[in-house]
Design a protein around this motif. Sequence first.
Motif, short mmCIF file in Angstrom:
data_model
loop_
_atom_site.label_atom_id
_atom_site.label_comp_id
_atom_site.label_asym_id
_atom_site.label_seq_id
_atom_site.Cartn_x
_atom_site.Cartn_y
_atom_site.Cartn_z
N GLU A 239 19.10 0.44 -14.70
CA GLU A 239 18.19 1.15 -15.60
C GLU A 239 16.91 1.48 -14.86
O GLU A 239 16.45 0.73 -14.01
N LYS A 240 16.36 2.65 -15.18
CA LYS A 240 15.15 3.07 -14.50
C LYS A 240 14.46 4.17 -15.29
O LYS A 240 15.06 4.86 -16.10
N ASP A 241 13.17 4.32 -15.02
CA ASP A 241 12.40 5.45 -15.55
C ASP A 241 12.53 6.61 -14.56
O ASP A 241 12.41 6.42 -13.35
N VAL A 242 12.80 7.79 -15.10
CA VAL A 242 12.99 8.96 -14.24
C VAL A 242 12.16 10.12 -14.79
O VAL A 242 11.79 10.14 -15.97
N GLY A 243 11.90 11.10 -13.94
CA GLY A 243 11.21 12.31 -14.36
C GLY A 243 12.15 13.50 -14.23
O GLY A 243 12.72 13.73 -13.16
N VAL A 244 12.34 14.22 -15.32
CA VAL A 244 13.22 15.39 -15.32
C VAL A 244 12.36 16.65 -15.27
O VAL A 244 11.47 16.85 -16.11
N THR A 245 12.62 17.49 -14.30
CA THR A 245 11.84 18.71 -14.13
C THR A 245 12.26 19.77 -15.14
O THR A 245 13.45 20.04 -15.32
N SER A 246 11.26 20.34 -15.83
CA SER A 246 11.52 21.42 -16.78
C SER A 246 10.52 22.54 -16.55
O SER A 246 9.58 22.39 -15.76
N ARG A 247 10.69 23.64 -17.25
CA ARG A 247 9.77 24.77 -17.12
C ARG A 247 8.38 24.40 -17.63
O ARG A 247 7.39 25.06 -17.29
N ASN A 248 8.29 23.37 -18.44
CA ASN A 248 7.02 22.99 -19.05
C ASN A 248 6.41 21.73 -18.44
O ASN A 248 5.46 21.18 -18.98
N GLY A 249 6.99 21.27 -17.33
CA GLY A 249 6.46 20.08 -16.68
C GLY A 249 7.52 19.01 -16.52
O GLY A 249 8.69 19.23 -16.80
N ILE A 250 7.09 17.85 -16.07
CA ILE A 250 7.98 16.73 -15.86
C ILE A 250 8.16 15.96 -17.17
O ILE A 250 7.19 15.59 -17.82
#
Length: 243
Positions: A3-14
């Motif tokens: 388990e981990k915290d992740v950042g998903v890239t989108s058009r509106n930011g992470i």
Amino acid sequence: MIEKDVGVTSRNGIIPCFAACPEGPGAYPGIILYMDAPGIREELRNLARRIAKRGYFCLLPDMYYRLGQLRFDFVRRAEGMRPTMFAAMNSLTNALVMEDTAAWLGFLEAQDKVKPGPVGCIGYCMSGRYVTTAAARLSNRFAASASLYGVGIVTEAEDSPHLLVDRIKGEMYFAFAEIDEHVPENVIPALRQRLDKAGVRYGLDVFPGSRHGFQFPERDVYETQAAEASWAKIFAMWDRNLK
């Protein structure tokens, strides 16, 4: 378990997300867990862990990321929290959440631990509308979707999710509380009518005596029988469509 915290890239930011999956070798079907109005908290992470323990890669996104980092202590909430929480909930739209869903799907596709192919999802409360919309608008990606005491599924709006169900290709499961001030009486009959007319594969349960939020262990409305019965049907649906 991984388990981990992740950042998903989108058009509106992470988009900050929590991800969990089994630790063993191999790849696992992807599940997106759409949060309820109180937002990200340990209770939701525990639901993601439960899903992961059954052999899935679960992604829990922070859907309020456009507003910064909002954290509501729902169990010990003060009355003044309610307007802020509802304002955050109302800042979302079907269109915005579908944009974000495309980013979450892209993230899942890039993970070695995620099995290629269709995914599943589950949404609570405010997100019942979003999982239904996603199952319809992204029908080639979602094979099995669940809505728990979802609100906003049947409305007068042009983008009301119930108007889109004829596009759904996957299987759906809806669970409602018998006592729910957030779901008007017309919703369930109208939803059933649309689903039947469209020929959607679906299950729909109304659990006697249950209240809105019955699947959350930290709530005083938690109902063990309804919670476990609905989990059993959700996992069975995911297993037969995704494994």
